[in-house]
Scaffold this motif. Structure first.
Motif, PDB file in Angstrom:
ATOM      1  N   PHE A  22      64.192 133.265  87.048  1.00  0.00           N
ATOM      2  CA  PHE A  22      65.002 134.493  86.158  1.00  0.00           C
ATOM      3  C   PHE A  22      64.222 134.737  84.772  1.00  0.00           C
ATOM      4  O   PHE A  22      63.962 135.816  84.565  1.00  0.00           O
ATOM      5  CB  PHE A  22      66.417 134.065  85.929  1.00  0.00           C
ATOM      6  CG  PHE A  22      67.143 134.967  85.215  1.00  0.00           C
ATOM      7  CD1 PHE A  22      67.802 135.888  85.706  1.00  0.00           C
ATOM      8  CD2 PHE A  22      67.022 135.083  83.840  1.00  0.00           C
ATOM      9  CE1 PHE A  22      68.722 136.818  85.090  1.00  0.00           C
ATOM     10  CE2 PHE A  22      68.074 135.849  83.145  1.00  0.00           C
ATOM     11  CZ  PHE A  22      68.590 136.824  83.780  1.00  0.00           C
ATOM     12  N   TYR A  23      64.102 133.704  83.900  1.00  0.00           N
ATOM     13  CA  TYR A  23      63.431 134.054  82.619  1.00  0.00           C
ATOM     14  C   TYR A  23      62.074 134.506  82.714  1.00  0.00           C
ATOM     15  O   TYR A  23      61.593 135.309  82.100  1.00  0.00           O
ATOM     16  CB  TYR A  23      63.712 132.761  81.751  1.00  0.00           C
ATOM     17  CG  TYR A  23      65.023 132.849  81.146  1.00  0.00           C
ATOM     18  CD1 TYR A  23      65.265 133.468  80.020  1.00  0.00           C
ATOM     19  CD2 TYR A  23      65.944 132.238  81.945  1.00  0.00           C
ATOM     20  CE1 TYR A  23      66.520 133.426  79.600  1.00  0.00           C
ATOM     21  CE2 TYR A  23      67.135 132.005  81.551  1.00  0.00           C
ATOM     22  CZ  TYR A  23      67.765 132.625  80.230  1.00  0.00           C
ATOM     23  OH  TYR A  23      68.855 132.674  79.790  1.00  0.00           O
ATOM     24  N   GLU A  24      61.185 133.968  83.893  1.00  0.00           N
ATOM     25  CA  GLU A  24      59.844 134.389  84.096  1.00  0.00           C
ATOM     26  C   GLU A  24      59.858 135.787  84.380  1.00  0.00           C
ATOM     27  O   GLU A  24      58.912 136.422  84.045  1.00  0.00           O
ATOM     28  CB  GLU A  24      59.121 133.319  85.082  1.00  0.00           C
ATOM     29  CG  GLU A  24      58.754 132.030  84.435  1.00  0.00           C
ATOM     30  CD  GLU A  24      58.424 130.763  85.339  1.00  0.00           C
ATOM     31  OE1 GLU A  24      57.392 130.386  85.200  1.00  0.00           O
ATOM     32  OE2 GLU A  24      58.794 130.963  86.533  1.00  0.00           O
ATOM     33  N   ASP A  25      60.527 136.190  85.588  1.00  0.00           N
ATOM     34  CA  ASP A  25      60.557 137.322  86.287  1.00  0.00           C
ATOM     35  C   ASP A  25      60.930 138.472  85.309  1.00  0.00           C
ATOM     36  O   ASP A  25      60.284 139.470  85.475  1.00  0.00           O
ATOM     37  CB  ASP A  25      61.355 137.416  87.553  1.00  0.00           C
ATOM     38  CG  ASP A  25      60.854 136.373  88.575  1.00  0.00           C
ATOM     39  OD1 ASP A  25      59.628 136.098  88.412  1.00  0.00           O
ATOM     40  OD2 ASP A  25      61.356 135.951  89.539  1.00  0.00           O
ATOM     41  N   LEU A  26      62.312 138.183  84.633  1.00  0.00           N
ATOM     42  CA  LEU A  26      62.733 139.321  84.101  1.00  0.00           C
ATOM     43  C   LEU A  26      62.089 139.422  82.557  1.00  0.00           C
ATOM     44  O   LEU A  26      61.951 140.560  82.015  1.00  0.00           O
ATOM     45  CB  LEU A  26      64.407 139.472  83.964  1.00  0.00           C
ATOM     46  CG  LEU A  26      65.117 139.490  84.986  1.00  0.00           C
ATOM     47  CD1 LEU A  26      66.733 139.427  84.954  1.00  0.00           C
ATOM     48  CD2 LEU A  26      64.833 141.062  85.383  1.00  0.00           C
ATOM     49  N   PHE A  27      61.808 138.599  81.957  1.00  0.00           N
ATOM     50  CA  PHE A  27      61.266 138.518  80.574  1.00  0.00           C
ATOM     51  C   PHE A  27      59.800 138.321  80.210  1.00  0.00           C
ATOM     52  O   PHE A  27      59.497 138.287  79.183  1.00  0.00           O
ATOM     53  CB  PHE A  27      62.209 137.761  79.513  1.00  0.00           C
ATOM     54  CG  PHE A  27      63.863 138.088  79.847  1.00  0.00           C
ATOM     55  CD1 PHE A  27      64.231 139.175  79.061  1.00  0.00           C
ATOM     56  CD2 PHE A  27      64.517 137.176  80.322  1.00  0.00           C
ATOM     57  CE1 PHE A  27      65.374 139.626  79.191  1.00  0.00           C
ATOM     58  CE2 PHE A  27      66.044 137.741  80.469  1.00  0.00           C
ATOM     59  CZ  PHE A  27      66.462 138.877  80.007  1.00  0.00           C
ATOM     60  N   GLY A  28      59.172 137.530  81.344  1.00  0.00           N
ATOM     61  CA  GLY A  28      57.761 137.596  81.368  1.00  0.00           C
ATOM     62  C   GLY A  28      57.455 136.113  80.570  1.00  0.00           C
ATOM     63  O   GLY A  28      56.383 136.165  79.990  1.00  0.00           O
ATOM     64  N   LEU A  29      58.416 135.258  80.386  1.00  0.00           N
ATOM     65  CA  LEU A  29      58.142 134.031  79.477  1.00  0.00           C
ATOM     66  C   LEU A  29      57.233 133.243  80.388  1.00  0.00           C
ATOM     67  O   LEU A  29      57.202 133.179  81.509  1.00  0.00           O
ATOM     68  CB  LEU A  29      59.327 133.500  79.278  1.00  0.00           C
ATOM     69  CG  LEU A  29      60.431 134.258  78.330  1.00  0.00           C
ATOM     70  CD1 LEU A  29      61.634 133.364  78.376  1.00  0.00           C
ATOM     71  CD2 LEU A  29      60.053 134.786  77.067  1.00  0.00           C
ATOM     72  N   THR A  30      56.380 132.304  79.696  1.00  0.00           N
ATOM     73  CA  THR A  30      55.311 131.630  80.251  1.00  0.00           C
ATOM     74  C   THR A  30      55.882 130.271  79.832  1.00  0.00           C
ATOM     75  O   THR A  30      56.218 129.805  78.774  1.00  0.00           O
ATOM     76  CB  THR A  30      53.971 131.647  79.750  1.00  0.00           C
ATOM     77  OG1 THR A  30      53.973 131.887  78.220  1.00  0.00           O
ATOM     78  CG2 THR A  30      53.482 133.310  80.275  1.00  0.00           C
ATOM     79  N   ARG A  31      55.645 129.432  80.728  1.00  0.00           N
ATOM     80  CA  ARG A  31      56.029 127.886  80.378  1.00  0.00           C
ATOM     81  C   ARG A  31      55.221 127.104  79.433  1.00  0.00           C
ATOM     82  O   ARG A  31      53.963 127.396  79.697  1.00  0.00           O
ATOM     83  CB  ARG A  31      56.069 127.083  81.976  1.00  0.00           C
ATOM     84  CG  ARG A  31      57.059 127.711  82.968  1.00  0.00           C
ATOM     85  CD  ARG A  31      56.842 126.753  84.167  1.00  0.00           C
ATOM     86  NE  ARG A  31      57.989 127.338  85.092  1.00  0.00           N
ATOM     87  CZ  ARG A  31      58.691 126.834  86.095  1.00  0.00           C
ATOM     88  NH1 ARG A  31      58.579 125.286  86.038  1.00  0.00           N
ATOM     89  NH2 ARG A  31      59.293 127.448  86.820  1.00  0.00           N
ATOM     90  N   LEU A  32      55.723 126.017  78.771  1.00  0.00           N
ATOM     91  CA  LEU A  32      54.939 125.441  77.720  1.00  0.00           C
ATOM     92  C   LEU A  32      54.933 124.224  78.554  1.00  0.00           C
ATOM     93  O   LEU A  32      55.849 123.499  79.306  1.00  0.00           O
ATOM     94  CB  LEU A  32      55.803 125.293  76.500  1.00  0.00           C
ATOM     95  CG  LEU A  32      55.538 126.754  75.685  1.00  0.00           C
ATOM     96  CD1 LEU A  32      56.328 126.745  74.521  1.00  0.00           C
ATOM     97  CD2 LEU A  32      54.408 127.200  75.419  1.00  0.00           C
ATOM     98  N   PRO A  33      54.084 123.302  77.927  1.00  0.00           N
ATOM     99  CA  PRO A  33      54.219 121.705  78.502  1.00  0.00           C
ATOM    100  C   PRO A  33      55.497 121.135  77.802  1.00  0.00           C
ATOM    101  O   PRO A  33      56.023 121.499  76.530  1.00  0.00           O
ATOM    102  CB  PRO A  33      53.067 121.046  77.512  1.00  0.00           C
ATOM    103  CG  PRO A  33      51.896 122.268  77.191  1.00  0.00           C
ATOM    104  CD  PRO A  33      52.848 123.476  77.198  1.00  0.00           C
TER     105      PRO A  33
END
Length: 135
Positions: A22-33
């Motif tokens: 949800f957060y990746e798709d809608l807001f374009g957030l990228t995962r951090l270690p």
């Protein structure tokens, strides 16, 4: 007085991967270690701040899919408010949906705050504001 800055917001989620998508798709957030804590979770970068999703089988205390702007929430700032509205609408969010629909968006292009604001719910009913406040 020591200088303080907000470092991250942590949200309880029932299904880490569903919420992460949800957060990746809608807001374009990228995962951090993320360190190998004893509970599952995902960390995201958001500018120089972070959003942390933490597995909590009980989820939030919220039980109804109704946006309440007086409830706990956090806000994303955007430089393209209308672009964000369009992105959310393409994902099925709408300000025309009835109260109680989990995809209902509260939308105010001319809010009393003096800048455009919208509110949506994530899959665990956490409230998210998106605004175009002056920076």
């Amino acid at each position: 007085m020591p200088k303080l800055l907000l470092h991250h917001v942590s949200l309880p989620v029932r299904d880490v991967e569903l919420s992460a998508a949800f957060y990746e798709d809608l807001f374009g957030l990228t995962r951090l270690p993320r360190p190998p804590f004893g509970i599952p979770g995902v960390w995201f970068g958001c500018g120089d701040r972070q959003i942390h999703l933490v597995a909590n089988p009980s989820g939030t205390y919220r039980t109804t899919p109704t946006v309440d702007i007086a409830d706990v929430h956090f806000a994303f700032w955007t430089d393209d408010f209308e672009g964000m509205v369009t992105r959310l609408e393409r994902a099925g969010f709408s300000d025309a949906l009835p109260e109680g629909d989990a995809k209902r968006m509260l939308l105010s292009r001319d809010s009393v705050a003096g800048f455009p604001q919208l509110y949506v719910l994530d899959p665990d009913l956490n409230t998210i504001e998106v605004n175009a406040a002056p920076m």
